[in-house]
Design an enzyme around this catalytic site. Sequence first.
Site, PDB file in Angstrom:
ATOM      1  N   ARG A   1     -13.252   1.033  -4.616  1.00 49.47           N
ATOM      2  CA  ARG A   1     -13.514   1.197  -3.095  1.00 49.47           C
ATOM      3  C   ARG A   1     -14.836   2.071  -3.098  1.00 49.47           C
ATOM      4  O   ARG A   1     -14.560   3.390  -3.775  1.00 49.47           O
ATOM      5  CB  ARG A   1     -12.434   1.962  -2.430  1.00 49.47           C
ATOM      6  CG  ARG A   1     -11.254   0.841  -1.940  1.00 49.47           C
ATOM      7  CD  ARG A   1     -11.676   0.167  -0.797  1.00 49.47           C
ATOM      8  NE  ARG A   1     -12.123   1.034   0.289  1.00 49.47           N
ATOM      9  CZ  ARG A   1     -11.118   1.852   0.835  1.00 49.47           C
ATOM     10  NH1 ARG A   1     -10.100   1.814   0.681  1.00 49.47           N
ATOM     11  NH2 ARG A   1     -11.748   2.622   1.784  1.00 49.47           N
TER      12      ARG A   1
ATOM     13  N   SER B   1     -10.039   3.628  -6.489  1.00 48.46           N
ATOM     14  CA  SER B   1     -10.535   4.109  -5.236  1.00 48.46           C
ATOM     15  C   SER B   1     -11.341   5.599  -5.676  1.00 48.46           C
ATOM     16  O   SER B   1     -11.760   5.959  -4.848  1.00 48.46           O
ATOM     17  CB  SER B   1      -9.463   4.579  -4.139  1.00 48.46           C
ATOM     18  OG  SER B   1      -8.603   3.616  -4.011  1.00 48.46           O
TER      19      SER B   1
ATOM     20  N   LYS C   1      -3.419  -0.988  -6.975  1.00 53.09           N
ATOM     21  CA  LYS C   1      -4.312  -0.099  -6.161  1.00 53.09           C
ATOM     22  C   LYS C   1      -4.279   1.434  -6.383  1.00 53.09           C
ATOM     23  O   LYS C   1      -3.185   1.923  -6.132  1.00 53.09           O
ATOM     24  CB  LYS C   1      -4.219  -0.243  -4.660  1.00 53.09           C
ATOM     25  CG  LYS C   1      -5.225   0.540  -3.789  1.00 53.09           C
ATOM     26  CD  LYS C   1      -4.989   0.247  -2.322  1.00 53.09           C
ATOM     27  CE  LYS C   1      -6.079   1.235  -1.601  1.00 53.09           C
ATOM     28  NZ  LYS C   1      -5.974   1.139   0.104  1.00 53.09           N
TER      29      LYS C   1
ATOM     30  N   ASP D   1      -4.980   4.886  -5.712  1.00 53.32           N
ATOM     31  CA  ASP D   1      -5.946   5.760  -4.922  1.00 53.32           C
ATOM     32  C   ASP D   1      -6.148   7.217  -5.285  1.00 53.32           C
ATOM     33  O   ASP D   1      -5.733   7.560  -6.605  1.00 53.32           O
ATOM     34  CB  ASP D   1      -4.905   5.744  -3.489  1.00 53.32           C
ATOM     35  CG  ASP D   1      -5.666   6.290  -2.121  1.00 53.32           C
ATOM     36  OD1 ASP D   1      -6.926   6.682  -2.329  1.00 53.32           O
ATOM     37  OD2 ASP D   1      -5.287   6.004  -1.181  1.00 53.32           O
TER      38      ASP D   1
ATOM     39  N   ASP E   1     -12.255   4.187   4.528  1.00 53.47           N
ATOM     40  CA  ASP E   1     -11.367   2.991   5.062  1.00 53.47           C
ATOM     41  C   ASP E   1     -11.735   2.530   6.159  1.00 53.47           C
ATOM     42  O   ASP E   1     -12.259   3.066   7.186  1.00 53.47           O
ATOM     43  CB  ASP E   1     -10.182   3.822   5.423  1.00 53.47           C
ATOM     44  CG  ASP E   1      -9.384   4.426   4.259  1.00 53.47           C
ATOM     45  OD1 ASP E   1      -9.551   3.981   2.971  1.00 53.47           O
ATOM     46  OD2 ASP E   1      -8.076   4.632   4.338  1.00 53.47           O
TER      47      ASP E   1
ATOM     48  N   ASP F   1       0.763  -1.204  -0.069  1.00 49.43           N
ATOM     49  CA  ASP F   1      -0.074  -0.184  -0.167  1.00 49.43           C
ATOM     50  C   ASP F   1       0.976   1.202   0.139  1.00 49.43           C
ATOM     51  O   ASP F   1       2.052   0.884  -0.476  1.00 49.43           O
ATOM     52  CB  ASP F   1      -0.837  -0.008   1.202  1.00 49.43           C
ATOM     53  CG  ASP F   1      -2.356   0.851   1.064  1.00 49.43           C
ATOM     54  OD1 ASP F   1      -2.349   1.822   0.927  1.00 49.43           O
ATOM     55  OD2 ASP F   1      -3.260   0.267   0.753  1.00 49.43           O
ATOM     56  N   ASP F   2       0.428   2.467   0.577  1.00 43.58           N
ATOM     57  CA  ASP F   2       1.078   3.572   0.474  1.00 43.58           C
ATOM     58  C   ASP F   2       2.413   3.281   1.214  1.00 43.58           C
ATOM     59  O   ASP F   2       2.607   2.375   2.010  1.00 43.58           O
ATOM     60  CB  ASP F   2       0.308   4.741   1.076  1.00 43.58           C
ATOM     61  CG  ASP F   2       0.823   6.050   0.552  1.00 43.58           C
ATOM     62  OD1 ASP F   2       1.571   6.292  -0.150  1.00 43.58           O
ATOM     63  OD2 ASP F   2      -0.051   7.027   0.834  1.00 43.58           O
TER      64      ASP F   2
END
Lengths: 432, 432
Positions: free
Chosen positions: B213, B188, B154, B156, B217, B77-78
């Site tokens: 998404r 997202s 992913k 975002d 979160d 992830d980030d």
Amino acid sequence: MVWLTQLLALISVTTALDNGLLRTPPMGWMAWERFRCDVDCKDDPKNCISENLFRDMADRLAEDGWRELGYEYVIIDDCWMSKQRDEHGRLQPDPLRFPGGIAKLARYVHDRGLKLGIYADMGTHTCMGYPGTTLDKIEIDAQTFASWGVDYLKFDGCHSNPVEQMIGYPRMSKALNATGRPIAYSCSWPVYVGGLPPNVNYSLMGEICHLWRNYYDIQDSWDSVINIVDWFSNNQDALQPAAGPGRWNDPDMLVIGNFGLSIDQARSQMALWAIMAAPLIMSNDLRTLSNDARAILQNKVAISINQDPRGMQGRRLLQEKSHIEVYWRPLSNSASALVFLSHRQDMPYLYHTSLAKLHYDPGSYEAYDVFTGRTMTGLTHTTDLKVSINPSGVVMWYIYPTKHKRFHNTWKEHTLSTYHVDEAEAVPPEVL
Amino acid sequence: MVWLTQLLALISVTTALDNGLLRTPPMGWMAWERFRCDVDCKDDPKNCISENLFRDMADRLAEDGWRELGYEYVIIDDCWMSKQRDEHGRLQPDPLRFPGGIAKLARYVHDRGLKLGIYADMGTHTCMGYPGTTLDKIEIDAQTFASWGVDYLKFDGCHSNPVEQMIGYPRMSKALNATGRPIAYSCSWPVYVGGLPPNVNYSLMGEICHLWRNYYDIQDSWDSVINIVDWFSNNQDALQPAAGPGRWNDPDMLVIGNFGLSIDQARSQMALWAIMAAPLIMSNDLRTLSNDARAILQNKVAISINQDPRGMQGRRLLQEKSHIEVYWRPLSNSASALVFLSHRQDMPYLYHTSLAKLHYDPGSYEAYDVFTGRTMTGLTHTTDLKVSINPSGVVMWYIYPTKHKRFHNTWKEHTLSTYHVDEAEAVPPEVL
């Protein structure tokens, strides 16, 4: 005006319950949170409110190591009664669910080295609609409970008004004393009038009751637990001084072992109830308790902190912007307890502090981590402390000056059997 | 106006991602909820965002039985990036935390039969302030990820506006396709524009993204889990039809195995994510997972319901005044799943219903209880069903018409190894 006269007469009942009971917070088991008003013994015979349920729990308390740890009260809550008083005006148990009667159940409990608690309500009806104890019934109900061998009364307050409560709660105190039987007295009075001064006079409360419910009923959720902790902490200036040996604030039952708390959250309830000098009265199913829940509820050091003979309730010391809170309770023999609570919902947080920042005096200390069993030696007030706290979890330390106490940990984690003192000069915590 | 032209050009990217990937919801592990942006490898080397963490999790997925159950994606992830792009304008990992580079990590993951996911952000910066993917960087970033052997992105949406998002998300879809490497694409986008029509066009979403998404979160708490479930259910008329093979709503990660959920609540998340045809992407520490959490996450029937090849998302059928809710998902081969969820906080609730009341057709059925392993035989649509549901817990059934499937349970509870079919005519659920 006759009420006012009665009221004034009752002011003289000071120290009425300074009868030596509950010098430390009561410990035991109570039916309500877990079993509620389940009276369906046909479809749900194992869980309905009946003498079988209380015998089962007495067996578990006696046989599974609870009694030796101090868990001694088995407490009946609402829904035990027949819908009618007997021909003499006395309360009587539901004949189908308590065929042996309460006196026989009390003997069963006493035979196992335990004590029996019961429930009544200052008002026209109990919260669930069973016969209430109106002002004219207080003496007869106190005498009935004493005649049965009851050791503890939870006196609820549904279906009465504040004036009746102001008369009734002290009158029951006097009536219990008059029976000659030592009966612990739990008053729900404060919660019915808002829980705080000036509506509640906590000096008076400590004189007539051994413990009192200040706030709403607990439910099986972390939300409920933390809402209660927040309320008690936000109002600690009013509540904390009211507590002491024989007089306890009651944030309600331990729900550890039920369905709504994670392991971390269960440890948090145990730790915070210890800090708050709260009654350790479980409401769970002792027949099916998980090992995790059992280990938390049977944690000897957490219990010893709760039961510290000095009896001073702890306080919330700090609320950090990081959503870490620090709680503290002074204990006997210059010891103390610290709890670091995380209100976070993300991941373990590394909190940096020192004993000096937490207002400890200069000096040397050791700390025992209550839930990991690790000891930290060689601390001073300036030692940098890094505490990793899980989301909705706690870290709990028992702390003592090195001169006073010292011990070394040779256990495996979570066992309490092989602790030993290392030095002639060292003194372990009382419990160990 | 050049933007509008680009926008119109992109409308032609329909079915761009109908590339055969994610015909069932993705399964795997993602770093965010449990490990966040922990970049402190000095003080916290085991938990910081580094190649070691992802290798550890790949090892666990490969060695602890997860891969065989379908958990195949290891997703960064980030906070993996260097704060600067390289001299060619390409994203590059932090050199201290990913010294071997992403391509080498991808090989490590692939060597274990797993797939690697990575994170980027449509905008000037990622949510945590690392280099973003502005519109001019989309192609180069897609090519970089493909060159490294990445299998999942992913994407975002922090630090971009709705017009940039409307251009950027389809453009990334096209750019990923253009690499020639099959890369699963998680958008997202919806959550940044409110998650609902008319702001979100879910037909378009299904054409450019494999999953998206929709909502906030997830956090490590039951409050967060149930808030997400409530939002998805309250908006199911808009959301449920959007899902199908290759296109999935994503209510976010499984937090089972962390700190905030009880065992019952963990089962509830697993059950409801299965009903919602949600990605089963764990965010937890697979190195220290409890046996309870493992058993829930590795429940073969719950997984098979989630992964049902028909790919139809389920729905909330009923919200009772008793705070019991019923969820239902139609499955392949005339089977279906039912979940009974308790929003109560008191004690187990005995819910009375029948399959007819839940809109099942007349007929004979059997039901397999997903978390107890018990089978109920001889059901018809009119059979009185009494379902005991724990507070914040679920009961989950796999139901099938008797003519179609039949099996008998000879297991001990919670084991899945010794199931056997009893009759020549009987057909067990696919998974068993």
